[in-house]
Scaffold this motif. Structure first.
Motif, PDB file in Angstrom:
ATOM      1  N   GLN A  57      48.779  44.874  44.614  1.00 25.44           N
ATOM      2  CA  GLN A  57      49.699  43.954  43.953  1.00 25.44           C
ATOM      3  C   GLN A  57      49.924  42.668  44.751  1.00 25.44           C
ATOM      4  OE1 GLN A  57      50.221  47.201  44.392  1.00 25.44           O
ATOM      5  NE2 GLN A  57      50.569  48.077  42.380  1.00 25.44           N
ATOM      6  N   GLY A  58      49.765  42.703  46.053  1.00 29.97           N
ATOM      7  CA  GLY A  58      50.034  41.529  46.876  1.00 29.97           C
ATOM      8  C   GLY A  58      48.812  40.673  47.171  1.00 29.97           C
ATOM      9  N   VAL A  59      47.677  40.981  46.531  1.00 28.64           N
ATOM     10  CA  VAL A  59      46.426  40.288  46.849  1.00 28.64           C
ATOM     11  C   VAL A  59      46.525  38.788  46.596  1.00 28.64           C
ATOM     12  CG1 VAL A  59      43.994  40.041  46.169  1.00 28.64           C
ATOM     13  CG2 VAL A  59      44.964  42.310  46.549  1.00 28.64           C
ATOM     14  N   ALA A  60      47.052  38.388  45.456  1.00 29.65           N
ATOM     15  CA  ALA A  60      47.121  36.958  45.127  1.00 29.65           C
ATOM     16  C   ALA A  60      47.929  36.196  46.166  1.00 29.65           C
ATOM     17  CB  ALA A  60      47.726  36.766  43.740  1.00 29.65           C
ATOM     18  N   GLN A  61      49.070  36.745  46.532  1.00 30.38           N
ATOM     19  CA  GLN A  61      49.924  36.078  47.517  1.00 30.38           C
ATOM     20  C   GLN A  61      49.253  36.031  48.886  1.00 30.38           C
ATOM     21  OE1 GLN A  61      53.827  37.758  47.844  1.00 30.38           O
ATOM     22  NE2 GLN A  61      54.471  36.315  49.408  1.00 30.38           N
ATOM     23  N   GLU A  62      48.671  37.145  49.309  1.00 33.76           N
ATOM     24  CA  GLU A  62      48.024  37.207  50.622  1.00 33.76           C
ATOM     25  C   GLU A  62      46.863  36.218  50.732  1.00 33.76           C
ATOM     26  OE1 GLU A  62      48.261  39.076  53.613  1.00 33.76           O
ATOM     27  OE2 GLU A  62      50.282  39.446  52.884  1.00 33.76           O
ATOM     28  N   LEU A  63      46.049  36.149  49.683  1.00 37.51           N
ATOM     29  CA  LEU A  63      44.875  35.269  49.713  1.00 37.51           C
ATOM     30  C   LEU A  63      45.188  33.841  49.275  1.00 37.51           C
ATOM     31  CD1 LEU A  63      42.123  37.640  48.260  1.00 37.51           C
ATOM     32  CD2 LEU A  63      42.496  36.996  50.646  1.00 37.51           C
ATOM     33  N   ARG A  64      46.417  33.641  48.788  1.00 40.38           N
ATOM     34  CA  ARG A  64      46.818  32.331  48.282  1.00 40.38           C
ATOM     35  C   ARG A  64      45.882  31.859  47.166  1.00 40.38           C
ATOM     36  NH1 ARG A  64      49.072  33.022  52.783  1.00 40.38           N
ATOM     37  NH2 ARG A  64      50.818  31.923  53.624  1.00 40.38           N
ATOM     38  N   VAL A  65      45.680  32.776  46.211  1.00 39.12           N
ATOM     39  CA  VAL A  65      44.878  32.486  45.032  1.00 39.12           C
ATOM     40  C   VAL A  65      45.699  32.838  43.803  1.00 39.12           C
ATOM     41  CG1 VAL A  65      42.667  32.891  46.217  1.00 39.12           C
ATOM     42  CG2 VAL A  65      43.763  34.767  44.980  1.00 39.12           C
ATOM     43  N   SER A  66      45.212  32.447  42.643  1.00 35.13           N
ATOM     44  CA  SER A  66      45.914  32.762  41.406  1.00 35.13           C
ATOM     45  C   SER A  66      45.864  34.266  41.136  1.00 35.13           C
ATOM     46  CB  SER A  66      45.267  32.019  40.231  1.00 35.13           C
ATOM     47  OG  SER A  66      43.979  32.541  39.979  1.00 35.13           O
ATOM     48  N   LYS A  67      46.771  34.732  40.299  1.00 35.76           N
ATOM     49  CA  LYS A  67      46.763  36.146  39.916  1.00 35.76           C
ATOM     50  C   LYS A  67      45.464  36.488  39.195  1.00 35.76           C
ATOM     51  CE  LYS A  67      51.714  36.892  39.776  1.00 35.76           C
ATOM     52  NZ  LYS A  67      52.864  37.324  38.981  1.00 35.76           N
ATOM     53  N   GLN A  68      44.947  35.538  38.432  1.00 32.91           N
ATOM     54  CA  GLN A  68      43.680  35.758  37.729  1.00 32.91           C
ATOM     55  C   GLN A  68      42.537  35.942  38.727  1.00 32.91           C
ATOM     56  OE1 GLN A  68      42.436  32.575  35.141  1.00 32.91           O
ATOM     57  NE2 GLN A  68      40.700  33.728  34.362  1.00 32.91           N
ATOM     58  N   ALA A  69      42.475  35.101  39.751  1.00 34.65           N
ATOM     59  CA  ALA A  69      41.416  35.231  40.757  1.00 34.65           C
ATOM     60  C   ALA A  69      41.542  36.548  41.511  1.00 34.65           C
ATOM     61  CB  ALA A  69      41.461  34.050  41.730  1.00 34.65           C
ATOM     62  N   ALA A  70      42.761  36.952  41.837  1.00 39.24           N
ATOM     63  CA  ALA A  70      42.978  38.217  42.527  1.00 39.24           C
ATOM     64  C   ALA A  70      42.552  39.385  41.641  1.00 39.24           C
ATOM     65  CB  ALA A  70      44.443  38.359  42.926  1.00 39.24           C
ATOM     66  N   SER A  71      42.892  39.312  40.358  1.00 41.81           N
ATOM     67  CA  SER A  71      42.506  40.361  39.420  1.00 41.81           C
ATOM     68  C   SER A  71      40.987  40.445  39.286  1.00 41.81           C
ATOM     69  CB  SER A  71      43.142  40.094  38.053  1.00 41.81           C
ATOM     70  OG  SER A  71      42.782  41.085  37.134  1.00 41.81           O
ATOM     71  N   GLN A  72      40.321  39.300  39.269  1.00 39.34           N
ATOM     72  CA  GLN A  72      38.849  39.289  39.197  1.00 39.34           C
ATOM     73  C   GLN A  72      38.239  39.922  40.447  1.00 39.34           C
ATOM     74  OE1 GLN A  72      38.073  35.129  38.482  1.00 39.34           O
ATOM     75  NE2 GLN A  72      38.194  35.373  36.262  1.00 39.34           N
ATOM     76  N   LEU A  73      38.830  39.674  41.603  1.00 37.69           N
ATOM     77  CA  LEU A  73      38.336  40.274  42.840  1.00 37.69           C
ATOM     78  C   LEU A  73      38.497  41.795  42.793  1.00 37.69           C
ATOM     79  CD1 LEU A  73      37.226  40.220  45.704  1.00 37.69           C
ATOM     80  CD2 LEU A  73      39.525  39.611  46.508  1.00 37.69           C
ATOM     81  N   ILE A  74      39.659  42.260  42.353  1.00 35.64           N
ATOM     82  CA  ILE A  74      39.878  43.705  42.223  1.00 35.64           C
ATOM     83  C   ILE A  74      38.891  44.289  41.214  1.00 35.64           C
ATOM     84  CG2 ILE A  74      41.507  45.496  41.490  1.00 35.64           C
ATOM     85  CD1 ILE A  74      42.244  44.266  44.192  1.00 35.64           C
ATOM     86  N   ASP A  75      38.682  43.590  40.091  1.00 41.79           N
ATOM     87  CA  ASP A  75      37.705  44.046  39.088  1.00 41.79           C
ATOM     88  C   ASP A  75      36.320  44.196  39.705  1.00 41.79           C
ATOM     89  OD1 ASP A  75      39.623  44.044  37.093  1.00 41.79           O
ATOM     90  OD2 ASP A  75      38.977  42.133  36.216  1.00 41.79           O
ATOM     91  N   THR A  76      35.920  43.237  40.511  1.00 41.77           N
ATOM     92  CA  THR A  76      34.607  43.283  41.151  1.00 41.77           C
ATOM     93  C   THR A  76      34.511  44.470  42.105  1.00 41.77           C
ATOM     94  OG1 THR A  76      34.357  40.884  40.947  1.00 41.77           O
ATOM     95  CG2 THR A  76      32.959  41.986  42.572  1.00 41.77           C
ATOM     96  N   LEU A  77      35.569  44.704  42.873  1.00 41.28           N
ATOM     97  CA  LEU A  77      35.576  45.848  43.790  1.00 41.28           C
ATOM     98  C   LEU A  77      35.511  47.171  43.025  1.00 41.28           C
ATOM     99  CD1 LEU A  77      38.152  44.546  46.423  1.00 41.28           C
ATOM    100  CD2 LEU A  77      35.710  44.944  46.802  1.00 41.28           C
ATOM    101  N   VAL A  78      36.135  47.218  41.856  1.00 38.60           N
ATOM    102  CA  VAL A  78      36.065  48.415  41.010  1.00 38.60           C
ATOM    103  C   VAL A  78      34.648  48.573  40.458  1.00 38.60           C
ATOM    104  CG1 VAL A  78      36.856  49.441  38.836  1.00 38.60           C
ATOM    105  CG2 VAL A  78      38.529  48.456  40.429  1.00 38.60           C
ATOM    106  N   LEU A  79      34.097  47.502  39.903  1.00 40.16           N
ATOM    107  CA  LEU A  79      32.749  47.558  39.322  1.00 40.16           C
ATOM    108  C   LEU A  79      31.686  47.939  40.348  1.00 40.16           C
ATOM    109  CD1 LEU A  79      32.838  44.451  36.966  1.00 40.16           C
ATOM    110  CD2 LEU A  79      32.675  46.853  36.287  1.00 40.16           C
ATOM    111  N   ARG A  80      31.884  47.539  41.599  1.00 41.04           N
ATOM    112  CA  ARG A  80      30.897  47.841  42.645  1.00 41.04           C
ATOM    113  C   ARG A  80      31.162  49.163  43.347  1.00 41.04           C
ATOM    114  NH1 ARG A  80      29.789  41.702  44.947  1.00 41.04           N
ATOM    115  NH2 ARG A  80      29.199  40.878  42.897  1.00 41.04           N
ATOM    116  N   GLY A  81      32.175  49.877  42.874  1.00 41.39           N
ATOM    117  CA  GLY A  81      32.411  51.225  43.359  1.00 41.39           C
ATOM    118  C   GLY A  81      33.228  51.356  44.629  1.00 41.39           C
TER     119      GLY A  81
END
Length: 163
Positions: free
Chosen positions: A64-88
């Protein structure tokens, strides 16, 4: 001197401004992590993925804190989490207490990648400890903590509209 200083145009390290030193030095951990991940067969880690995965697995962080920690939008953080999920590396599941929320947990692959990340960080820490004294290392940590405090203060001013 070890790599990085040759990238800077000044011969006397005392004349190099701190922002330039920070920029030249910041790749130490990133390069070590990329090498460690590649050696372990995790060459598909997305940008900032090792920070997120290492934080979740090695330090008990929350997605939940990824966007704030990385100083990116919630959308960008969600895309990063999606990528980590897709790559296993991570898996999503319904939160046990609130069906509207999603829990993100590391997979076995994610645990193994996080171990490679931790190994790389520790190797840089160990190399640094052989290059400077314990007092210098403590001073480095204190200086970086002070810079974080300054950043937080300036962010508060910016958020308050003090431009």
């Amino acid at each position: 001197m070890l790599g990085g200083m040759s990238d800077l145009p000044i011969d006397d390290p005392d004349e190099i401004v701190i922002p330039a030193l920070l920029r030249a030095a910041r790749g130490s951990y990133g390069n070590a992590i990329r090498l460690s991940l590649a050696k372990a067969g995790f060459d598909d880690m997305p940008r900032n993925g090792s920070y997120v995965l290492g934080g979740i697995v090695n330090h008990g962080g929350k997605a939940q804190g990824v966007a704030q920690e990385l100083r990116v939008s919630k959308q960008a953080a969600s895309q990063l989490i999606d990528t980590l999920v897709l790559r296993g590396y991570l898996e999503r599941s319904e939160h046990p207490d609130d069906r509207r929320r999603i829990s993100v947990e590391p997979t076995e692959r994610g645990q193994a990648a996080a171990a490679a990340i931790r190994e790389a960080v520790l190797s840089v820490d160990a190399a640094l400890a052989t290059m400077i004294t314990p007092d210098e290392l403590a001073g480095l940590r204190q200086g970086l903590l002070a810079l974080m405090e300054i950043r937080e203060h300036l962010e508060e001013q910016l958020a308050a509209g003090a431009l």
